[in-house]
Design a protein around this motif. Structure first.
Motif, PDB file in Angstrom:
ATOM      1  N   UNK B 184       0.852  -1.187   0.000  1.00  0.00           N
ATOM      2  CA  UNK B 184       0.000   0.000   0.000  1.00  0.00           C
ATOM      3  C   UNK B 184       0.892   1.243   0.000  1.00  0.00           C
ATOM      4  N   UNK B 185       0.548   2.192  -0.831  1.00  0.00           N
ATOM      5  CA  UNK B 185       1.280   3.455  -0.863  1.00  0.00           C
ATOM      6  C   UNK B 185       0.784   4.322   0.293  1.00  0.00           C
ATOM      7  N   UNK B 186       1.558   4.296   1.413  1.00  0.00           N
ATOM      8  CA  UNK B 186       1.071   4.932   2.638  1.00  0.00           C
ATOM      9  C   UNK B 186       0.941   6.446   2.459  1.00  0.00           C
ATOM     10  N   UNK B 187       1.994   7.073   1.930  1.00  0.00           N
ATOM     11  CA  UNK B 187       1.934   8.528   1.758  1.00  0.00           C
ATOM     12  C   UNK B 187       0.786   8.936   0.847  1.00  0.00           C
ATOM     13  N   UNK B 188       0.626   8.170  -0.242  1.00  0.00           N
ATOM     14  CA  UNK B 188      -0.452   8.473  -1.177  1.00  0.00           C
ATOM     15  C   UNK B 188      -1.819   8.339  -0.518  1.00  0.00           C
ATOM     16  N   UNK B 189      -1.969   7.278   0.284  1.00  0.00           N
ATOM     17  CA  UNK B 189      -3.262   7.048   0.931  1.00  0.00           C
ATOM     18  C   UNK B 189      -3.577   8.172   1.913  1.00  0.00           C
ATOM     19  N   UNK B 190      -2.561   8.604   2.666  1.00  0.00           N
ATOM     20  CA  UNK B 190      -2.806   9.682   3.630  1.00  0.00           C
ATOM     21  C   UNK B 190      -3.171  10.964   2.890  1.00  0.00           C
ATOM     22  N   UNK B 191      -2.444  11.244   1.795  1.00  0.00           N
ATOM     23  CA  UNK B 191      -2.762  12.452   1.018  1.00  0.00           C
ATOM     24  C   UNK B 191      -4.186  12.368   0.473  1.00  0.00           C
ATOM     25  N   UNK B 192      -4.575  11.170   0.025  1.00  0.00           N
ATOM     26  CA  UNK B 192      -5.923  10.969  -0.510  1.00  0.00           C
ATOM     27  C   UNK B 192      -6.977  11.220   0.574  1.00  0.00           C
ATOM     28  N   UNK B 193      -6.668  10.777   1.797  1.00  0.00           N
ATOM     29  CA  UNK B 193      -7.597  11.011   2.908  1.00  0.00           C
ATOM     30  C   UNK B 193      -7.771  12.504   3.160  1.00  0.00           C
ATOM     31  N   UNK B 194      -6.655  13.223   3.132  1.00  0.00           N
ATOM     32  CA  UNK B 194      -6.739  14.674   3.314  1.00  0.00           C
ATOM     33  C   UNK B 194      -7.574  15.294   2.197  1.00  0.00           C
ATOM     34  N   UNK B 195      -7.405  14.763   0.971  1.00  0.00           N
ATOM     35  CA  UNK B 195      -8.171  15.303  -0.152  1.00  0.00           C
ATOM     36  C   UNK B 195      -9.658  15.122   0.086  1.00  0.00           C
ATOM     37  N   UNK B 196     -10.067  13.917   0.501  1.00  0.00           N
ATOM     38  CA  UNK B 196     -11.495  13.663   0.739  1.00  0.00           C
ATOM     39  C   UNK B 196     -12.007  14.554   1.854  1.00  0.00           C
TER      40      UNK B 196
END
Lengths: 373, 293
Positions: B184-196
Motif C-alpha cells: 500500500x502506498x502509505x503517503x499516497x493514501x494519507x494524502x488521498x484522505x486529506x483530499x477527501x
C-alpha cells in the motif's frame, strides 16, 4: 581498578553537571535582579520613554505566562490551549477580591498579596477541575478541552453579574437588575462590562518579584522528586507507571501549578488596568496561542528561553512600529509562521539528522569514541 | 410543535457538524493527528464561494465545484508541506504545527478579506416545507443539509468498505508498517484522505454559510472545534460514529439554546465532551484500543 576509575569519573561528571545546573539557576535569578536594578536606575535617570515604562509590567506578565505554560508543554509534555483561560480566572477572582475587601484591608501591599493568593487559588482549582477528566487521556484531547475551557470561561465571565450590598453578595447570570441590590449596593462584576475601578496596585517591583518567585518555584519543582517524576511520565508513560509512579497525581500537580501561575499573572494584569473585561483579545484563543509561541520559540522545556522569547516578541512589534508597520500590525501572521517553521526545522526527523550531520559541534569535539568499560 | 422544530433544526445543524467531523475522523483515524486546520479549510471554502458567486457572479453550482477543488488542493498542500515532514516526529510537534497552519490560514484571510463580516446569501433554492397547517416550518436549507449528510455518509461507508483505495485507508489506519509491506502506498493514501476530508469541508462550508450567513476569518474555528467534539463523541475513526455524534451534538446544542441559555450553549456542548471522555473515552461507536508496550 578500571571500574573504580570509571566510577570516580562518572561521579565527577555528575557533580559537574549538578554544579552547572545550580550555576545556571543562580544566573537566572541574578539576571532578573540585575534587570530590575538597571531598569530602575534608567527610569530614575529618565532614559526610558513612557511607552516602554508602560510595557514593563506586561513584559513581566508575559514572561510569567510563558514560564508557566512551559511547565505544561515542556515538562509535562501536554499541549494546553487554554492558558489565557486560567489567566482570566485569576484576573477576575483577584480583582473581585480587591474590590470586596477594599474597606477591610487598607494596606495596599497586604491586600494585593492576598488578592494574588486568591487568584492563584482559584486558577489552581480551575486547573485541577479541568485536569482531572482530561489528563487521564491522550494529548490531543487535552488541547481541545483546554481550548474549549478557555472559551467557556470567557463566555461565563461575560454573563456573570456579582453585586454587593449590606445583605452580602448577590450573584446572577442574567443582568445587573436581577441582582436585586439595595439602593446603596454596588455592582462588582457587571457582565460584559467587566470590573471597573480596580486600584492600580501592580508595580514594576511586584511584577519582577512575581517573576522571580515563578522561576524559583518552577525551577525547584522541575528538579524536585515530583518534577523528575513528571518528566519520566512525559518520556515514557508506561515505564513510569510500571515503576510505581502515580501518573494522574503528578500530571495534575504540574498542570495545576502551571494554571496557578497563569492565575497570578492574571491578577497582575487585572491590577494594571482601570477596566477589566473578558474579550477575545486579552483572554481568548489568540492570547493562548501567543503564549504558546513564546514557549515554542524560546525552546520547549527551556524556562529561561521562553521568558526571553516572551520579552523579545513583546518588544519587537513596538520597536518595529515605525520601521515596518506591516510586521507589527500583522504579528499574528508571523506568530503562525514561527510555530510552523520552529517545528518543521526543529522537530522533523530529517531536520534533526541534517543538524546532527553538519551543525553539531559535539560530533567533532565531545563525542569521542567511548572506551569499553 | 416548537420542540419539534428546534429538534429538526438541531438535526440540520448536526448534519453540518457531521460532514465536517468526517474530515476530522478520517484524518485522525489514518494519520493519528488532530488536523486543527480543518475548520479553517471550511472558512477558505466559504470565501472562495463568496468571491466567485457573489462578487463575480459565477453560477452557484460551478462556484461550489471550484470551491471543492480549491479546498482539496489546499488540504493536500498542507499535508505535503507541513504534516508529512513531521510524520515520524513527536505528536506534540505535529499538533503545534497544525495549530500554526490553522492560525496562518485565519490570519491570511484576515489580511486579504479583512475582519468585516461578509454577508452570505443562501445558495440553496428549495422551498420551505409547511406541515400541520403552518405550525411546523422546515426550511429548504434544513432539508437539503440533512439529505446531503445522509448521502455523504452512505457513499463514504460504501467507498471505504468496497473499493481498493478505501480498503487501503483501512489498512493504513490499522498498521502503517504492515500496510506498506503489503504494497500500500502509505503517503499516497494519507494524502488521498486529506483530499477527501478537505472536499467534504468545502461542502460543509456551503451548508454552514447557507444556514449562518455571515462569513469572517473566524467562521470555521468554532464549528471546526465542535465537529471535532462530535467526532470524539461518536468515536474517533468511525464514519457512522461521526454522523451520530454530529447529529446528537447539533440537537443538544439547539435544544440547550432554546430551553436553557443561548450564551451557555457552547459551554454545554463542551460539557458533553468532558462527560463523554470521562464515561466512555472511545466514544459511542469507537473501538477499544489495546495499548501495547
Amino acid at each position: 581498578m578500571d571500574e573504580l576509575a570509571y566510577a570516580t569519573e562518572k561521579e565527577g561528571m555528575m557533580k559537574k553537571l549538578r554544579i552547572n545546573k545550580i550555576i545556571r539557576n543562580y544566573t537566572t535569578y541574578a539576571v532578573i535582579l540585575a534587570v530590575y536594578v538597571i531598569v530602575n536606575w534608567m527610569i530614575q535617570r529618565g532614559s526610558i520613554s513612557s511607552l516602554f515604562q508602560g510595557l514593563l509590567i506586561p513584559l513581566c506578565i508575559y514572561a510569567v505566562l510563558a514560564a508557566s505554560l512551559n511547565l505544561t508543554v515542556g515538562i509535562l509534555g501536554e499541549l494546553s490551549l487554554g492558558h489565557a483561560g486560567f489567566m482570566c480566572v485569576g484576573a477576575f477572582s483577584g480583582a473581585f477580591f480587591t474590590q470586596v475587601t477594599q474597606q477591610i484591608f487598607t494596606n495596599g501591599y497586604l491586600r494585593f498579596f492576598l488578592a494574588i493568593l486568591f487568584g492563584v487559588f482559584f486558577a489552581g482549582v480551575a486547573g485541577l477541575l479541568i485536569g482531572i477528566p482530561v489528563l487521564r487521556l491522550r494529548g490531543d484531547y487535552l488541547a481541545i478541552v483546554t481550548l474549549a475551557f478557555g472559551e467557556i470561561i470567557k463566555n461565563l465571565v461575560n454573563v456573570l453579574y456579582i453585586g454587593k450590598d449590606s445583605r452580602g453578595l448577590h450573584i446572577s447570570l442574567k443582568s445587573s437588575i436581577d441582582l436585586g441590590l439595595e439602593a446603596d449596593g454596588k455592582v462588582i462584576i457587571n457582565g460584559a462590562m467587566g470590573i471597573t475601578g480596580t486600584p492600580k496596585d501592580s508595580t514594576f517591583f511586584i511584577s519582577i518579584l512575581l517573576l522571580f518567585v515563578t522561576v524559583l518555584v518552577i525551577q525547584n519543582f522541575i528538579h524536585s522528586r515530583a518534577g523528575r517524576a513528571v518528566m519520566a511520565i512525559r518520556d515514557n508513560r508506561i515505564a513510569a507507571e510500571s515503576i510505581g509512579l502515580n501518573i494522574t497525581k503528578y500530571k495534575l500537580l504540574a498542570f495545576s501549578i502551571s494554571a496557578a501561575f497563569a492565575g497570578a499573572a492574571g491578577v497582575l494584569y487585572a491590577h494594571n488596568l482601570a477596566t477589566l473585561t473578558a474579550t477575545g483579545k486579552n483572554f481568548g484563543y489568540n492570547m493562548s496561542i501567543m503564549i504558546l509561541v513564546f514557549v515554542v520559540l524560546g525552546g520547549i522545556g527551556n524556562i529561561q528561553g521562553s521568558m526571553i522569547a516572551a520579552i523579545i516578541l513583546t518588544l519587537l512589534p513596538e520597536l518595529l512600529r515605525n520601521v515596518s508597520p506591516f510586521v507589527s500590525e500583522n504579528r499574528m501572521l508571523f506568530y503562525a509562521l514561527v510555530l510552523i517553521f520552529m517545528m518543521l526545522f526543529g522537530q522533523s526527523p530529517k531536520a534533526i539528522q541534517f543538524r546532527k550531520k553538519y551543525f553539531t559541534l559535539s560530533t567533532y569535539l565531545k563525542e569521542k569514541p567511548k572506551k569499553e568499560v | 410543535m416548537s420542540f419539534l422544530s428546534y429538534f429538526i433544526n438541531g438535526i440540520s445543524l448536526g448534519s453540518v457538524y457531521a460532514i465536517i467531523a468526517l474530515g476530522y475522523t478520517m484524518v485522525y483515524g489514518i494519520a493519528k493527528m488532530l488536523n486543527f486546520a480543518h475548520g479553517d479549510v471550511i472558512m477558505v471554502g466559504g470565501y472562495v464561494i463568496f468571491q466567485l458567486v457573489f462578487a463575480l457572479g459565477v453560477h452557484p453550482f460551478i462556484g461550489i465545484l471550484i470551491a471543492v477543488i480549491a479546498c482539496t488542493v489546499l488540504g493536500v498542500t498542507i499535508e505535503r508541506l507541513a504534516y508529512r515532514p513531521l510524520r515520524m516526529a513527536a505528536p506534540l510537534a505535529v499538533l503545534i504545527t497544525a495549530i500554526g497552519v490553522s492560525y496562518l490560514l485565519q490570519n491570511l484571510a484576515l489580511l486579504i478579506f479583512t475582519s468585516n463580516p461578509k454577508s452570505f446569501q443562501s445558495l440553496i433554492n428549495v422551498p420551505a416545507l409547511k406541515l400541520a397547517d403552518g405550525a411546523l416550518v422546515i426550511s429548504g436549507e434544513t432539508m437539503v443539509t440533512i439529505v446531503v449528510g445522509i448521502v455523504i455518509v452512505v457513499v463514504l461507508s460504501y467507498f471505504i468498505r468496497n473499493t481498493k483505495s478505501g480498503r487501503a485507508m483501512l489498512a493504513v489506519s490499522e498498521d502503517k508498517g504492515a500496510a506498506q509491506l503489503m504494497g500500500v502506498n502509505v503517503n499516497g493514501t494519507i494524502a488521498f484522505t486529506f483530499a477527501i476530508g478537505s472536499a467534504l469541508a468545502a461542502i460543509g462550508s456551503v451548508l454552514l454559510c447557507s444556514a449562518y450567513p455571515t462569513l469572517t476569518p473566524q467562521t470555521g474555528a468554532m464549528p471546526g472545534i465542535k465537529a471535532f467534539v462530535a467526532a470524539v463523541f461518536g468515536g474517533i475513526g468511525s464514519i457512522p460514529g461521526a454522523m451520530l455524534g454530529g447529529i446528537l451534538l447539533g440537537v443538544i446544542e439547539n435544544l440547550s439554546k432554546a430551553y436553557i441559555s443561548s450564551q451557555m450553549a457552547d459551554a454545554i456542548v463542551f460539557g458533553v465532551l468532558i462527560l463523554v471522555l470521562l464515561v466512555k473515552p472511545t466514544g459511542i461507536l469507537g473501538k477499544k484500543i489495546q495499548e501495547k508496550v
